[in-house]
Design a protein around this motif. Structure first.
Motif, PDB file in Angstrom:
ATOM      1  N   VAL A 248       5.543  13.971  13.150  1.00 49.64           N
ATOM      2  CA  VAL A 248       5.652  15.572  12.953  1.00 49.64           C
ATOM      3  C   VAL A 248       5.137  15.918  14.306  1.00 49.64           C
ATOM      4  O   VAL A 248       4.255  15.218  15.041  1.00 49.64           O
ATOM      5  CB  VAL A 248       4.328  15.883  11.908  1.00 49.64           C
ATOM      6  N   VAL A 249       5.581  17.121  14.738  1.00 45.72           N
ATOM      7  CA  VAL A 249       5.288  17.605  16.337  1.00 45.72           C
ATOM      8  C   VAL A 249       4.642  18.965  15.978  1.00 45.72           C
ATOM      9  O   VAL A 249       5.078  19.925  15.457  1.00 45.72           O
ATOM     10  CB  VAL A 249       6.368  17.618  16.913  1.00 45.72           C
ATOM     11  N   ASN A 250       3.374  19.153  16.395  1.00 40.00           N
ATOM     12  CA  ASN A 250       2.847  20.397  16.265  1.00 40.00           C
ATOM     13  C   ASN A 250       2.815  21.010  17.577  1.00 40.00           C
ATOM     14  O   ASN A 250       2.417  20.617  18.771  1.00 40.00           O
ATOM     15  CB  ASN A 250       1.360  20.096  15.847  1.00 40.00           C
ATOM     16  N   MET A 251       3.302  22.408  17.551  1.00 36.39           N
ATOM     17  CA  MET A 251       3.495  23.157  18.843  1.00 36.39           C
ATOM     18  C   MET A 251       2.521  24.458  18.590  1.00 36.39           C
ATOM     19  O   MET A 251       3.176  25.431  18.226  1.00 36.39           O
ATOM     20  CB  MET A 251       4.850  23.304  18.884  1.00 36.39           C
ATOM     21  N   SER A 252       1.281  24.404  18.922  1.00 35.72           N
ATOM     22  CA  SER A 252       0.393  25.795  18.720  1.00 35.72           C
ATOM     23  C   SER A 252       0.526  26.281  20.059  1.00 35.72           C
ATOM     24  O   SER A 252      -0.386  26.483  20.802  1.00 35.72           O
ATOM     25  CB  SER A 252      -1.059  25.340  18.326  1.00 35.72           C
ATOM     26  N   LEU A 253       1.558  26.895  20.207  1.00 34.69           N
ATOM     27  CA  LEU A 253       2.069  27.597  21.728  1.00 34.69           C
ATOM     28  C   LEU A 253       3.205  28.428  21.378  1.00 34.69           C
ATOM     29  O   LEU A 253       3.911  28.218  20.485  1.00 34.69           O
ATOM     30  CB  LEU A 253       2.622  26.448  23.046  1.00 34.69           C
ATOM     31  N   GLY A 254       3.460  29.189  22.319  1.00 35.49           N
ATOM     32  CA  GLY A 254       4.677  30.217  22.127  1.00 35.49           C
ATOM     33  C   GLY A 254       4.812  30.771  23.596  1.00 35.49           C
ATOM     34  O   GLY A 254       4.328  31.052  24.426  1.00 35.49           O
ATOM     35  N   PHE A 255       6.320  31.263  23.424  1.00 31.30           N
ATOM     36  CA  PHE A 255       6.541  32.029  24.711  1.00 31.30           C
ATOM     37  C   PHE A 255       7.103  33.166  24.309  1.00 31.30           C
ATOM     38  O   PHE A 255       7.661  33.550  23.223  1.00 31.30           O
ATOM     39  CB  PHE A 255       8.217  31.318  25.063  1.00 31.30           C
TER      40      PHE A 255
END
Length: 382
Positions: free
Chosen positions: A142-149
């Protein structure tokens, strides 16, 4: 500009009578204790692409693997965190809850930290793309990406997402916090884009929403672990779809642990098929398929699917399709050229963190009460 701004305030004295776990209102709201009787995430590696993770935090002891760093963080193993955001996400996912501390959704999971700041102390698009590929190549399920562009993405980011999907990885990302359209990488096809809800089960006012939204999860007043170097108490409260994304990543880890032979595509299908509708039946722009349901996803008896249900159908032509962004219906891809060029990245993801200045009792309740704290400082827009 980075979205993350931290504010440390003294909270009401009433909080001193509660353990940290008792302040994690989302655990009861999502019936996490019942889900943890089915699975605790054992054996599942969750990559956290963020500011790094403080491996020394007591609630994460033994949960953090050596990771890596990219951009400005290159040469590190990801196990330090001078910002606090990455540790907060790791705590939501896998904190152990020992000694009255924070309890994660999947306390048996391991965290693979990937510190991904660039030279401007922000997250670069290509840096995140490198981070996704590295996670897929180093055992992350699982990859969590609590970021955004806040604008578009590069073809390298789309290709990295596709690469991870081909490597059988579940990808989860925050939609964003400025009340606008879903940010990247959440809007890439195949990624679970997570919007936020508040303490009364309604859409969180600052959550980014749109046709790309896949699931919803709590995003308001989420209490979690934090480095003591950032917040002296070792804990913080946060608002943001960052937290919502981490919650869904934790649920994905529970499912992958209970069903270790289940491919990622079927894990994604289980999550969206069992989500609890919050608006009109079916998928909607505000909450996607609905609120994530840990018990539902763990216990559902669903037939295998041919492919990730968030991907478009195969192209009839043998020609290579252009990179696409997610739309509400997979059969309606949007060409990357329709988007503006990348102009600004959002660092640290999508949350406002507030330090908890409280004494933590040594004894904790296994059945927590809903959180009682409300912070007066509103979320900071991007």
């Amino acid at each position: 500009m980075p979205v993350l701004q931290a504010f440390v305030v003294a909270l009401p004295l009433l909080l001193a009578a509660q353990t940290i776990e008792e302040q994690e209102w989302h655990l009861d709201a999502l019936d996490v204790y019942s889900a943890q009787a089915q699975s605790r995430g054992d054996g599942v590696v969750v990559a956290v692409i963020d500011s790094g993770v403080d491996a020394r935090h007591p609630d994460l002891a033994g949960r953090v693997l050596p990771g890596t760093g990219f951009g400005r963080s290159q040469g590190t193993d990801g196990t330090t965190d001078i910002d606090g955001h990455g540790t907060g996400m790791a705590g939501i996912i896998a904190a152990t809850g020992k000694g009255g501390g924070a309890l994660g959704i999947a306390p048996g999971a391991k965290i693979l930290p990937i510190a991904s700041a660039d030279e401007k102390e922000q997250f670069g698009l290509d840096v995140v793309a490198e981070s996704i590929r590295w996670a897929a190549d180093h055992g992350a399920k699982v990859v969590n990406m609590s970021l955004g562009f806040s604008s578009s993405m590069t073809p390298s980011l789309v290709k990295a997402v596709n690469y991870a999907i081909e490597k059988d990885v579940v990808l989860v990302a925050a939609t964003g916090n400025d009340g606008k359209e879903v940010s990247a990488p959440a809007n890439i096809k195949g990624v679970i884009a997570v919007a936020g809800t508040n303490k009364v089960g309604k859409p969180w006012v600052s959550s980014n929403v749109g046709a790309d939204t896949v699931l919803a999860a709590p995003a308001e007043g989420i209490v979690t672990a934090a480095p003591e170097s950032v917040y002296a108490s070792g804990y913080a409260e946060m608002d943001g779809t960052s937290a919502a994304s981490a919650i869904v990543s934790g649920v994905a880890a529970l499912v992958r642990a209970k069903h270790p032979e289940m491919p990622a595509k079927d894990v994604v299908n289980a999550l969206i098929s069992t989500a609890k509708d919050m608006a009109e039946p079916g998928r909607d722009a505000t909450t996607g398929f609905g609120m994530v349901d840990p018990m539902g996803a763990l216990t559902a008896k669903l037939p295998p699917v041919e492919r990730n249900p968030l991907l478009p159908p195969p192209q009839p032509s043998t020609a290579q399709p252009a990179p696409t962004l997610a739309s509400q219906r997979p059969e309606q891809p949007v060409d990357l050229s329709d988007r503006l060029p990348f102009v600004a990245a959002v660092a640290g993801g999508t949350a406002v963190m507030t330090g908890l200045l409280i004494a933590v009792p040594a004894i904790r309740s296994r059945r927590p009460k809903p959180g009682v704290s409300e912070r007066g400082t509103p979320p900071t827009p991007w």
